[in-house]
Design a protein around this motif. Sequence first.
Motif, PDB file in Angstrom:
ATOM      1  N   ARG A  97      -1.403   8.365  11.184  1.00 38.01           N
ATOM      2  CA  ARG A  97      -2.029   8.345  12.510  1.00 38.01           C
ATOM      3  C   ARG A  97      -2.982   9.541  12.664  1.00 38.01           C
ATOM      4  NH1 ARG A  97       1.444   9.434  17.763  1.00 38.01           N
ATOM      5  NH2 ARG A  97       0.946  11.548  17.075  1.00 38.01           N
ATOM      6  N   ASN A  98      -2.538  10.681  12.197  1.00 39.74           N
ATOM      7  CA  ASN A  98      -3.373  11.879  12.332  1.00 39.74           C
ATOM      8  C   ASN A  98      -4.617  11.825  11.440  1.00 39.74           C
ATOM      9  OD1 ASN A  98      -1.572  12.827  14.183  1.00 39.74           O
ATOM     10  ND2 ASN A  98      -0.412  14.068  12.741  1.00 39.74           N
ATOM     11  N   SER A  99      -4.587  10.939  10.446  1.00 40.26           N
ATOM     12  CA  SER A  99      -5.754  10.785   9.567  1.00 40.26           C
ATOM     13  C   SER A  99      -6.714   9.718  10.073  1.00 40.26           C
ATOM     14  CB  SER A  99      -5.301  10.420   8.152  1.00 40.26           C
ATOM     15  OG  SER A  99      -4.501  11.444   7.648  1.00 40.26           O
ATOM     16  N   GLY A 100      -6.338   9.025  11.151  1.00 35.40           N
ATOM     17  CA  GLY A 100      -7.262   8.050  11.732  1.00 35.40           C
ATOM     18  C   GLY A 100      -6.776   6.618  11.748  1.00 35.40           C
ATOM     19  N   LEU A 101      -5.516   6.392  11.315  1.00 34.85           N
ATOM     20  CA  LEU A 101      -5.007   5.009  11.352  1.00 34.85           C
ATOM     21  C   LEU A 101      -4.718   4.623  12.807  1.00 34.85           C
ATOM     22  CD1 LEU A 101      -4.129   2.772   9.265  1.00 34.85           C
ATOM     23  CD2 LEU A 101      -1.789   3.467   9.747  1.00 34.85           C
ATOM     24  N   ASP A 102      -5.210   3.431  13.199  1.00 40.80           N
ATOM     25  CA  ASP A 102      -5.016   3.000  14.585  1.00 40.80           C
ATOM     26  C   ASP A 102      -3.701   2.263  14.795  1.00 40.80           C
ATOM     27  OD1 ASP A 102      -7.584   3.873  15.654  1.00 40.80           O
ATOM     28  OD2 ASP A 102      -8.459   2.327  14.377  1.00 40.80           O
ATOM     29  N   GLY A 103      -3.201   1.598  13.762  1.00 39.26           N
ATOM     30  CA  GLY A 103      -1.990   0.803  13.973  1.00 39.26           C
ATOM     31  C   GLY A 103      -1.380   0.316  12.670  1.00 39.26           C
ATOM     32  N   ILE A 104      -0.356  -0.523  12.813  1.00 40.79           N
ATOM     33  CA  ILE A 104       0.396  -0.991  11.633  1.00 40.79           C
ATOM     34  C   ILE A 104       0.870  -2.420  11.862  1.00 40.79           C
ATOM     35  CG2 ILE A 104       2.583  -0.022  12.552  1.00 40.79           C
ATOM     36  CD1 ILE A 104       3.295   0.700   9.607  1.00 40.79           C
ATOM     37  N   LEU A 105       0.922  -3.169  10.772  1.00 46.39           N
ATOM     38  CA  LEU A 105       1.514  -4.511  10.807  1.00 46.39           C
ATOM     39  C   LEU A 105       2.763  -4.480   9.933  1.00 46.39           C
ATOM     40  CD1 LEU A 105      -0.218  -7.954  10.493  1.00 46.39           C
ATOM     41  CD2 LEU A 105       1.778  -7.435   9.089  1.00 46.39           C
ATOM     42  N   VAL A 106       3.894  -4.802  10.522  1.00 47.05           N
ATOM     43  CA  VAL A 106       5.152  -4.864   9.771  1.00 47.05           C
ATOM     44  C   VAL A 106       5.473  -6.340   9.519  1.00 47.05           C
ATOM     45  CG1 VAL A 106       7.618  -4.335   9.829  1.00 47.05           C
ATOM     46  CG2 VAL A 106       5.979  -2.701  10.804  1.00 47.05           C
ATOM     47  N   SER A 107       5.570  -6.695   8.243  1.00 49.95           N
ATOM     48  CA  SER A 107       5.831  -8.096   7.889  1.00 49.95           C
ATOM     49  C   SER A 107       7.313  -8.411   8.028  1.00 49.95           C
ATOM     50  CB  SER A 107       5.427  -8.360   6.432  1.00 49.95           C
ATOM     51  OG  SER A 107       4.059  -8.102   6.247  1.00 49.95           O
ATOM     52  N   VAL A 108       7.605  -9.475   8.748  1.00 50.90           N
ATOM     53  CA  VAL A 108       8.995  -9.907   8.912  1.00 50.90           C
ATOM     54  C   VAL A 108       9.060 -11.427   8.775  1.00 50.90           C
ATOM     55  CG1 VAL A 108      11.078  -9.748  10.323  1.00 50.90           C
ATOM     56  CG2 VAL A 108       9.241  -8.091  10.688  1.00 50.90           C
ATOM     57  N   PRO A 120       0.800  -1.237   0.000  1.00 50.25           N
ATOM     58  CA  PRO A 120       0.000   0.000   0.000  1.00 50.25           C
ATOM     59  C   PRO A 120       0.830   1.283   0.000  1.00 50.25           C
ATOM     60  CG  PRO A 120      -0.418  -1.311   1.988  1.00 50.25           C
ATOM     61  CD  PRO A 120       0.508  -2.104   1.158  1.00 50.25           C
ATOM     62  N   PHE A 121       2.064   1.220   0.531  1.00 48.01           N
ATOM     63  CA  PHE A 121       2.866   2.456   0.572  1.00 48.01           C
ATOM     64  C   PHE A 121       3.410   2.846  -0.803  1.00 48.01           C
ATOM     65  CE2 PHE A 121       3.226   3.976   4.933  1.00 48.01           C
ATOM     66  CZ  PHE A 121       2.668   2.925   5.647  1.00 48.01           C
ATOM     67  N   LEU A 122       3.180   2.009  -1.822  1.00 48.72           N
ATOM     68  CA  LEU A 122       3.575   2.413  -3.189  1.00 48.72           C
ATOM     69  C   LEU A 122       2.711   3.580  -3.662  1.00 48.72           C
ATOM     70  CD1 LEU A 122       4.136  -0.975  -5.067  1.00 48.72           C
ATOM     71  CD2 LEU A 122       5.855   0.781  -4.619  1.00 48.72           C
ATOM     72  N   ASN A 123       1.537   3.730  -3.058  1.00 42.89           N
ATOM     73  CA  ASN A 123       0.675   4.864  -3.402  1.00 42.89           C
ATOM     74  C   ASN A 123       0.224   5.511  -2.090  1.00 42.89           C
ATOM     75  OD1 ASN A 123      -1.235   6.678  -4.306  1.00 42.89           O
ATOM     76  ND2 ASN A 123      -2.126   5.276  -5.811  1.00 42.89           N
ATOM     77  N   PHE A 124       1.145   6.288  -1.527  1.00 44.75           N
ATOM     78  CA  PHE A 124       0.888   6.835  -0.197  1.00 44.75           C
ATOM     79  C   PHE A 124      -0.326   7.764  -0.180  1.00 44.75           C
ATOM     80  CE2 PHE A 124       1.587   9.892   3.266  1.00 44.75           C
ATOM     81  CZ  PHE A 124       1.565   8.996   4.328  1.00 44.75           C
ATOM     82  N   ASP A 125      -0.503   8.552  -1.225  1.00 50.72           N
ATOM     83  CA  ASP A 125      -1.646   9.483  -1.248  1.00 50.72           C
ATOM     84  C   ASP A 125      -2.967   8.717  -1.187  1.00 50.72           C
ATOM     85  OD1 ASP A 125       0.076  11.563  -1.338  1.00 50.72           O
ATOM     86  OD2 ASP A 125      -0.093  11.895  -3.507  1.00 50.72           O
ATOM     87  N   LEU A 126      -3.035   7.624  -1.925  1.00 51.18           N
ATOM     88  CA  LEU A 126      -4.261   6.824  -1.901  1.00 51.18           C
ATOM     89  C   LEU A 126      -4.452   6.168  -0.536  1.00 51.18           C
ATOM     90  CD1 LEU A 126      -6.714   5.622  -3.361  1.00 51.18           C
ATOM     91  CD2 LEU A 126      -5.246   3.764  -4.168  1.00 51.18           C
ATOM     92  N   LEU A 127      -3.363   5.692   0.036  1.00 51.94           N
ATOM     93  CA  LEU A 127      -3.440   5.075   1.360  1.00 51.94           C
ATOM     94  C   LEU A 127      -3.983   6.083   2.378  1.00 51.94           C
ATOM     95  CD1 LEU A 127      -2.847   2.821   3.415  1.00 51.94           C
ATOM     96  CD2 LEU A 127      -0.469   3.617   3.492  1.00 51.94           C
ATOM     97  N   LEU A 128      -3.455   7.278   2.312  1.00 52.38           N
ATOM     98  CA  LEU A 128      -3.897   8.335   3.226  1.00 52.38           C
ATOM     99  C   LEU A 128      -5.401   8.605   3.044  1.00 52.38           C
ATOM    100  CD1 LEU A 128      -2.351  10.072   5.276  1.00 52.38           C
ATOM    101  CD2 LEU A 128      -1.975  11.755   3.471  1.00 52.38           C
ATOM    102  N   LYS A 129      -5.802   8.692   1.805  1.00 48.62           N
ATOM    103  CA  LYS A 129      -7.210   8.944   1.481  1.00 48.62           C
ATOM    104  C   LYS A 129      -8.090   7.800   2.010  1.00 48.62           C
ATOM    105  CE  LYS A 129     -10.460  11.103  -0.478  1.00 48.62           C
ATOM    106  NZ  LYS A 129     -10.855  12.433  -0.070  1.00 48.62           N
ATOM    107  N   ALA A 130      -7.599   6.575   1.813  1.00 50.68           N
ATOM    108  CA  ALA A 130      -8.359   5.398   2.252  1.00 50.68           C
ATOM    109  C   ALA A 130      -8.535   5.409   3.775  1.00 50.68           C
ATOM    110  CB  ALA A 130      -7.636   4.125   1.808  1.00 50.68           C
ATOM    111  N   VAL A 131      -7.465   5.757   4.493  1.00 50.77           N
ATOM    112  CA  VAL A 131      -7.538   5.812   5.950  1.00 50.77           C
ATOM    113  C   VAL A 131      -8.534   6.896   6.379  1.00 50.77           C
ATOM    114  CG1 VAL A 131      -6.232   6.427   8.026  1.00 50.77           C
ATOM    115  CG2 VAL A 131      -5.242   4.856   6.354  1.00 50.77           C
ATOM    116  N   GLU A 132      -8.447   8.038   5.745  1.00 50.00           N
ATOM    117  CA  GLU A 132      -9.384   9.137   6.077  1.00 50.00           C
ATOM    118  C   GLU A 132     -10.827   8.681   5.876  1.00 50.00           C
ATOM    119  OE1 GLU A 132      -8.234  12.366   3.548  1.00 50.00           O
ATOM    120  OE2 GLU A 132      -6.487  12.842   4.790  1.00 50.00           O
ATOM    121  N   MET A 133     -11.069   8.017   4.745  1.00 48.42           N
ATOM    122  CA  MET A 133     -12.437   7.553   4.447  1.00 48.42           C
ATOM    123  C   MET A 133     -12.909   6.559   5.503  1.00 48.42           C
ATOM    124  SD  MET A 133     -12.991   6.521   0.531  1.00 48.42           S
ATOM    125  CE  MET A 133     -12.388   7.499  -0.796  1.00 48.42           C
ATOM    126  N   ALA A 134     -12.074   5.552   5.768  1.00 51.03           N
ATOM    127  CA  ALA A 134     -12.467   4.498   6.719  1.00 51.03           C
ATOM    128  C   ALA A 134     -12.731   5.106   8.091  1.00 51.03           C
ATOM    129  CB  ALA A 134     -11.379   3.436   6.800  1.00 51.03           C
TER     130      ALA A 134
END
Length: 339
Positions: free
Chosen positions: A124-135, A79-93
């Motif tokens: 985070r400021n747009s409403g994201l609660d958390g993150i999963l980092v794949s390892v 998702p970070f390949l399109n950060f603007d869209l990710l940000l928009k998606a978080v805001e919407m959700a």
Amino acid sequence: MNSLLVPRPVSAGVFLSYKCSGECRHCMYACSPAWGADWIPERDLEKILIQLSDTILPNPLGSDRVGINYGLHFTGGEPFLNFDLLLKAVEMAHGFEIPSIFVETNSFWCINDEGTREKLLQLRNSGLDGILVSVNPFILEQVPFERTERAVRISREVFGENLIVYQDVFYHQFKDFDLRGRLSFEEYLQRVGVGGLRFVELIPMGRAVYALEFLYRKFPAEHFFGESCGDSLTREWHVHVDNYGNYLTGYCGGLSLGDAGDLDSICGGITLEDYPILEALVTDLEKLYVLGVEDFGYTERGEGYISKCHLCLDIRKHIAQQTGEFKELSPREFYFRLE
Ligand code: SF4
Ligand code: SF4
């Protein structure tokens, strides 16, 4: 069975696209850089999120807490390949009051502290609660470990206990190795031996059935006859909706239950007559095998199959590469990106 009853989803992931910075050998959805940049259109995203907002449940610890099988996550592809869209998606959700929202990442973009922190704070400021980092050892082939370390360190700073390191055991193992850069899977195996893989939550489906088949014992097709997949296909947790609107359950890549923009229609029951592949899968894998052999000239692999999903996928791939007549074999491109 004429109709497949599909329950409403209680936790879900939305693919922004199948495009990824990497091409992991274990990827269940066959993502890679080769996929087109078919980012989910904002109007489709909105329609899907509105529907999910009625049905997604929060983490029992609270709607601002995250968990792998709770709430909503944004994923792909990367998702970070399109950060603007990710940000928009978080805001919407967030605007639709969907609980327990997190994003899943391979950390490829974490090339310096400042940029990493800035992006995470914006989210985070747009409403994201958390993150999963794949390892895991397959991501390690694609992404230098120092980027993963940075993602974990700064995500902890920004999201606190709402950081999921998946899988933590590998994070600590790679730290103990004092790794820098990437490591090939072959080199990893040399270090830990095949026994070291016992911690990998590796589901033998998707690209793994081809790229990692050397790790498994194989069986003839007949070994899997009598098995069926009604439970996986009607699983209500951790379903996915891709950027084309396909409603995907049970981690079964390339197998669509319909248009997620019309969840009522899917959850009202699927008429199996319209979906012969799904109909075969909820009946008996042997039925899919017979369909593949008799109608599409499928031939059994002499070397065998590592799992029922391997058999299922190999037949579906054979069919989908010949014809687009089955709407459940979607997106069709998935079947050309597996190997
Ligand atoms: S497993 Fe994740 S990082 Fe790897 S190719 Fe798939 S989406 Fe990309
Ligand atoms: S056999 Fe096919 S339908 Fe069943 S769980 Fe595996 S991939 Fe999904």
